[in-house]
Design an enzyme around this catalytic site. Sequence first.
Site, short mmCIF file in Angstrom:
data_model
loop_
_atom_site.label_atom_id
_atom_site.label_comp_id
_atom_site.label_asym_id
_atom_site.label_seq_id
_atom_site.Cartn_x
_atom_site.Cartn_y
_atom_site.Cartn_z
N HIS A 162 95.84 83.94 -43.14
CA HIS A 162 95.96 82.57 -42.62
C HIS A 162 94.57 82.09 -42.23
O HIS A 162 93.87 82.74 -41.45
CB HIS A 162 96.91 82.53 -41.42
CG HIS A 162 98.34 82.78 -41.79
ND1 HIS A 162 99.20 83.48 -40.98
CD2 HIS A 162 99.05 82.43 -42.89
CE1 HIS A 162 100.39 83.55 -41.56
NE2 HIS A 162 100.32 82.92 -42.72
N GLU A 165 92.62 82.04 -38.57
CA GLU A 165 92.69 83.24 -37.75
C GLU A 165 91.44 84.10 -37.95
O GLU A 165 91.51 85.24 -38.43
CB GLU A 165 93.97 84.00 -38.07
CG GLU A 165 95.22 83.15 -37.84
CD GLU A 165 96.52 83.81 -38.29
OE1 GLU A 165 96.49 85.01 -38.65
OE2 GLU A 165 97.56 83.13 -38.27
N HIS A 293 95.91 89.56 -38.06
CA HIS A 293 96.23 88.16 -37.78
C HIS A 293 95.81 87.81 -36.36
O HIS A 293 95.33 88.64 -35.60
CB HIS A 293 97.75 87.93 -37.88
CG HIS A 293 98.31 87.99 -39.27
ND1 HIS A 293 98.91 86.91 -39.86
CD2 HIS A 293 98.39 89.00 -40.17
CE1 HIS A 293 99.34 87.24 -41.07
NE2 HIS A 293 99.03 88.51 -41.28
N GLU A 366 98.59 91.08 -34.29
CA GLU A 366 98.30 89.72 -33.82
C GLU A 366 97.28 89.85 -32.69
O GLU A 366 97.61 90.26 -31.58
CB GLU A 366 99.58 89.04 -33.32
CG GLU A 366 100.62 88.78 -34.40
CD GLU A 366 100.33 87.52 -35.20
OE1 GLU A 366 99.24 86.94 -35.02
OE2 GLU A 366 101.20 87.10 -35.99
#
EC number: 3.4.17.18
Length: 634
Positions: A162, A165, A293, A366
């Site tokens: 993405h 990020e 991420h 994350e």
Amino acid sequence: MKYSHTLLILIILLLTLAVVNAEEPPYMLVRVDVEAEMQVIPLLRMGLDIVDGVKGEYVELVCHPEEYTQILAQGYAAEILIEDMEQFYADRAATDDMGGYHTWSEAIDEIYQIHLDHPDITTEPFSIGQTIEGREMYVIKISDNPEIDEDEGEAFFNALIHAREPIGVELALGLVNHLTDQYGSDPYITDLVDNREIFVLPVFNVDGYVYNETTNPSGGGMWRKNRRDNGGGIYGVDLNRNFSFDWGYNNIGSSPSPGSATYRGTGPFSEPETENVRQFCNEHNFAINLNIHSYSNLMMYAWSGPHRGFTPEDALFAAISTTMIQWNGYPFGTGWQVLYEMNGEANDWMYGEQSEKPRILSWLFEVGSSFWPAPSQIPGLVAENLQPCLYLIEQAQYHMSPRLTLTPYNPPIQIPAAGGSFDFNIASAYIGAEPVTVNLWIDVTLPSGTVFGPLLGPAQLTMPSGFTFDRDRTQDVPGNAPEGTYIYSVHAGIYPDINWHTASFEFEKLSTGDGEGASSWWNYVDALDEFSGDTIGMASPQASALPAGHEIMGNYPNPFNPLTVISFELRVSSLVKLSIYDITGRLVVELVNGWRDAGAYEVNFDGSALVSGIYIAKLIHGSNTSTAKLVLMK
């Protein structure tokens, strides 16, 4: 005149940039109250990117103003946390170029420089393919013999699938720098590099990241997807919804709408970026994968959809994550447990796709508490995740999957209506550090889609490091098998629940033709288990899972000289006696005399000491007797 021309180009570029920015409404960070899990589903159906939250209390999501209006119209209580995220990040980064993060070109320059500084333990960065806009996707390999494919555990790290990020880029580069700078001085790092093969893709979504650099050169760009032109001024596919496993399972875990942040594309691997990674993984034998991420400070693994529940190796995922949490403090679990439902995403494909490649133990980190953490936070976020990355590299050697190949002889295979047989080769290789005990079994998927079998096994093998295995076998297909296309498969794993790798090919059962005929699903010739003698038994199968023709014997080859393999199947466990008689009824040899569980068995018979002629194999099992005629021709 020259200066006027340059000024004109500059004005056009600035106007173009202004138009691009004008067309993009602001990205808002919004907190939405949700008291029950069901209240999250309409938000996911809108294709919104949920980035954080507390189960049963609230979610934080990214949306545009018109989407915020829709949220309120549906009766949700919502609060705007950041009205314009791009402006917020730009203000926080002040004058730092790209918000204090590497641009794509800077990241690639850095891994090239790392190779120049450490040529003995790195490859020159190489492309695994081009993006939708024609940019290269560069990977660097770190190992003691980087140009050689050694029998070592392989780990793959990728970042920035993405485009908004970028902390993933910094962690990926930090990992490469740490491995190369500490090699030769830190014994732990030296051992990892000497005994593993580590591959790093620092920028997955190159085009999206370059687009963010173009629109927001000071950092903070909020573009998420790639730059696929979907038509009508709409761009982008969410690359982490474009993998084939459970692609498009529903419109909750991904969106069919091209304008959505979670748009899954027109089909699995429709995007060159995901297809490039797919082929790269298929060309290797990765045991470990990490998708980096941001954000939420979480560790996630398969499955990502609640309809699948937990993988058969959930305890293994949890055990490894329990070790890593001591360093980064991140809660862990399946995607649907700790964050929200997804489908068509990388973690599930890495683990769940087991026919193109062996299964890969895959995590998604994350990292951090925002898309563009303040520059001062970058070193700390890299540091807290560095040891988990090293631990995953360490684990690569201990979780390699045996790799299978299944090759039919003389394809395409077409079985006549009366039945027949085909020959095939089954081979396997294992390069893990420690011996692994594995089951091998064969089944067939019928034209109806029903999986039938096992036709053979599960055979239990103990594979030491460097183990290779190669066998030729023959499969009978009975005349009563329905016509249509079959998928013939061999599996490696822990029968029946855990599958590590599957190899398959198709064959066709015709509606016409006499052929040689066959009465059962016999599978014979080279024994699979060279460590356990002549027999291969099933591990307490259900009687309903046994192939057609149970309690009927057969042998192959027939005629034979001097070796043949006698096959028999038992519906239930019983006392079994298998004997060979000559044509006069005289006992020649007793091959089996003892208790056997229900299942499929094979026994070798050597006629070297016998004269040519007809012999009778007699099987007594419980109150039943079966016989078969064997023809020895010398």
